[in-house]
Design a protein around this motif. Sequence first.
Motif, short mmCIF file in Angstrom:
data_model
loop_
_atom_site.label_atom_id
_atom_site.label_comp_id
_atom_site.label_asym_id
_atom_site.label_seq_id
_atom_site.Cartn_x
_atom_site.Cartn_y
_atom_site.Cartn_z
N TYR A 198 0.82 -1.21 0.00
CA TYR A 198 0.00 0.00 0.00
C TYR A 198 0.86 1.26 0.00
CZ TYR A 198 -4.34 -2.63 0.83
OH TYR A 198 -5.43 -3.46 0.71
N GLU A 199 2.07 1.17 0.52
CA GLU A 199 2.95 2.34 0.51
C GLU A 199 3.30 2.77 -0.91
OE1 GLU A 199 4.25 4.41 2.87
OE2 GLU A 199 2.76 3.46 4.18
N THR A 200 3.30 1.83 -1.84
CA THR A 200 3.62 2.17 -3.23
C THR A 200 2.40 2.15 -4.13
OG1 THR A 200 4.16 -0.16 -3.67
CG2 THR A 200 5.97 1.28 -3.01
N ASP A 201 1.39 1.34 -3.80
CA ASP A 201 0.24 1.16 -4.70
C ASP A 201 -0.86 2.20 -4.48
OD1 ASP A 201 1.60 -1.05 -5.50
OD2 ASP A 201 0.17 -2.52 -4.73
N VAL A 202 -0.93 2.78 -3.29
CA VAL A 202 -2.06 3.64 -2.94
C VAL A 202 -1.61 5.09 -2.92
CG1 VAL A 202 -3.76 4.17 -1.15
CG2 VAL A 202 -3.13 1.80 -1.60
N ALA A 203 -2.42 5.97 -3.51
CA ALA A 203 -2.11 7.40 -3.53
C ALA A 203 -2.00 7.93 -2.11
CB ALA A 203 -3.18 8.15 -4.30
N PRO A 204 -1.03 8.81 -1.84
CA PRO A 204 -0.86 9.34 -0.48
C PRO A 204 -2.14 9.93 0.10
CG PRO A 204 1.01 9.95 -1.84
CD PRO A 204 0.02 9.31 -2.76
N ASP A 205 -2.97 10.57 -0.73
CA ASP A 205 -4.20 11.17 -0.23
C ASP A 205 -5.21 10.13 0.25
OD1 ASP A 205 -3.23 13.67 -0.76
OD2 ASP A 205 -4.41 13.99 -2.58
N ASP A 206 -5.08 8.90 -0.24
CA ASP A 206 -6.03 7.86 0.14
C ASP A 206 -5.57 7.03 1.34
OD1 ASP A 206 -7.88 8.48 -1.79
OD2 ASP A 206 -7.19 6.98 -3.23
N ARG A 207 -4.28 7.03 1.64
CA ARG A 207 -3.77 6.14 2.69
C ARG A 207 -4.41 6.36 4.05
NH1 ARG A 207 2.43 7.02 0.94
NH2 ARG A 207 2.22 6.15 -1.18
N PRO A 208 -4.70 7.61 4.46
CA PRO A 208 -5.33 7.77 5.79
C PRO A 208 -6.75 7.21 5.86
CG PRO A 208 -4.34 9.84 5.02
CD PRO A 208 -4.39 8.91 3.84
N HIS A 209 -7.34 6.88 4.71
CA HIS A 209 -8.75 6.48 4.68
C HIS A 209 -8.93 5.00 4.36
CE1 HIS A 209 -9.12 10.79 4.63
NE2 HIS A 209 -8.65 10.88 3.40
N LEU A 210 -7.86 4.22 4.42
CA LEU A 210 -7.92 2.82 4.01
C LEU A 210 -8.64 1.95 5.04
CD1 LEU A 210 -4.34 2.23 2.54
CD2 LEU A 210 -6.49 2.16 1.28
N TYR A 211 -9.61 1.21 4.57
CA TYR A 211 -10.30 0.17 5.37
C TYR A 211 -10.59 0.67 6.78
CZ TYR A 211 -9.39 -2.88 1.45
OH TYR A 211 -9.39 -3.42 0.19
N ARG A 212 -11.33 1.77 6.82
CA ARG A 212 -11.72 2.31 8.12
C ARG A 212 -12.48 1.27 8.94
NH1 ARG A 212 -11.59 7.84 8.91
NH2 ARG A 212 -11.19 9.13 7.07
N CYS A 213 -12.35 1.39 10.24
CA CYS A 213 -13.07 0.48 11.13
C CYS A 213 -13.50 1.24 12.38
CB CYS A 213 -12.18 -0.71 11.48
SG CYS A 213 -13.09 -2.14 12.04
N GLY A 214 -12.54 1.67 13.18
CA GLY A 214 -12.87 2.37 14.41
C GLY A 214 -13.66 3.64 14.18
N THR A 215 -13.30 4.42 13.15
CA THR A 215 -14.02 5.67 12.91
C THR A 215 -15.43 5.41 12.40
OG1 THR A 215 -12.94 5.80 10.75
CG2 THR A 215 -12.00 7.12 12.52
N LEU A 216 -15.64 4.29 11.69
CA LEU A 216 -16.99 3.94 11.28
C LEU A 216 -17.86 3.66 12.51
CD1 LEU A 216 -16.27 1.51 8.29
CD2 LEU A 216 -16.96 3.90 8.16
N ALA A 217 -17.34 2.82 13.40
CA ALA A 217 -18.10 2.49 14.60
C ALA A 217 -18.38 3.73 15.44
CB ALA A 217 -17.33 1.44 15.41
N ALA A 218 -17.37 4.60 15.57
CA ALA A 218 -17.55 5.80 16.38
C ALA A 218 -18.57 6.74 15.76
CB ALA A 218 -16.20 6.51 16.53
N ALA A 219 -18.71 6.70 14.44
CA ALA A 219 -19.67 7.57 13.75
C ALA A 219 -21.08 6.98 13.74
CB ALA A 219 -19.20 7.82 12.32
N GLY A 220 -21.26 5.79 14.31
CA GLY A 220 -22.57 5.18 14.34
C GLY A 220 -22.95 4.46 13.07
N ILE A 221 -21.95 4.09 12.28
CA ILE A 221 -22.18 3.36 11.02
C ILE A 221 -22.05 1.87 11.31
CG2 ILE A 221 -21.30 2.94 8.69
CD1 ILE A 221 -20.17 5.89 8.90
N PRO A 222 -23.03 1.05 10.96
CA PRO A 222 -22.89 -0.40 11.18
C PRO A 222 -21.68 -0.93 10.42
CG PRO A 222 -25.16 0.17 10.62
CD PRO A 222 -24.34 1.39 10.37
N VAL A 223 -20.84 -1.67 11.10
CA VAL A 223 -19.63 -2.20 10.47
C VAL A 223 -19.45 -3.65 10.87
CG1 VAL A 223 -18.17 -1.29 12.33
CG2 VAL A 223 -17.14 -1.87 10.15
#
Length: 417
Positions: free
Chosen positions: A303-328
């Motif tokens: 992912y360090e080479t394949d994924v655009a830097p702007d997208d890396r912070p948003h990869l396969y979210r989990c904790g932030t989904l749960a915290a936002a009240g989104i079923p995960v």
Amino acid sequence: MLIRDVEVEAQGRVDVRVAAGRVVEVGARLGGRTGIDGRGGALLPGLHDHHVHLAALAAESASVRVGPTDVPGSEGLAKALGAGAPGEWVRAVGYHESVAGALDRAALDALVADRPVRVQHRSGELWVWNGAALRAAGLDDTGDGRFWRSDERLRAGLPPTPLDLKGVGRRAAARGVTGFTNADPHPAAGLRALLRSLPQRLTVLGLDRAAPVKIRLDDLTLPTPDDLAGSVMRARPRPVAVHCVTRVQLFVTLLALDEVGSVPGDRVEHGAVIPAEALDWLRRLGVTVVTQPHFPVERAAAYETDVAPDDRPHLYRCGTLAAAGIPVAAGTDAPYGTADPWEVMHAAAGRQGPEGLTPRAALGLFLGDALAPGGPPRTVAPGAAADLCLLHVPLREAIKELSADCVRAAFVGGRAV
């Protein structure tokens, strides 16, 4: 059947009676001389893998693994592909460009030319064939040998691949898995019959009437939001499970669902890139995200080479989904990721920063109902299906380890599997 002296969450150490495939009684010192001695181990609802590809997983035993951790560069790849008798078909899986660069027919011919070879990319969406394979299948060998999403078209010219379904079922049961959701985008009509030897309960996206219809998106052929809305409407009143692995795929999906309206059971599969501005949108629509929180761990170097830097912070979210009240919820995506849900839980609990989960929440990723992943976890209570996972240890110890080694037995409908 009586399971004695087990820890049931919120009830302490109790006995559990099962009859006719369901839990019928939970309480202290239930009558009955025979049964299973739980020895104080936790009794959980059986784990459900919410996104898996079972036929491909069963074919792994007849395949050569050629991923980045399996073969050391092009020399190791050539050795792995060249093993076995000349002329025999070789089916290789798990390839990534970090092994030996982008593959095509010419590159494969240079590595091994004396036998038919086909190599599947780690994404599962690309097969690369060498010249011998193209000729053996009666295909034109003047092209580059690269086939995107062409499994159905290619299958006719192939020798049958042995499917180790019994092994898949046995290994999953040993991990406490009592249910699967098969997530192939275009399941063959006979898939359910093919998979019936599995002891686990089975939900097949697209085939089962109550299950969502799978819609796979591709950036190269991406529909407009209006066109996708039309596809969603044609699936209604059933929910949809939309494959979203890029930012643009997610936003097209959200626009389409905004247009037609969401229904209970609508899912985003993977949610590989979910920008922060999409969180409120997902919550408002009530869409469940079925994700793979282990991929940023398993694939960190790539992912360090394949994924655009702007997208890396948003990869396969989990904790932030749960915290936002989104079923995960989570699926292994095996064979394109580990088949062990406990490894997925361990990765989810070990992620740094806001995407990490508590170990208990990580376990919950696999406790949702097959048709309501991310919803309230199933419980061990009277009336519930007796799909159960018995551990060697109490829950507090199991969530410290998050390891399949904690599993002692699994039951489907009260039957030990």
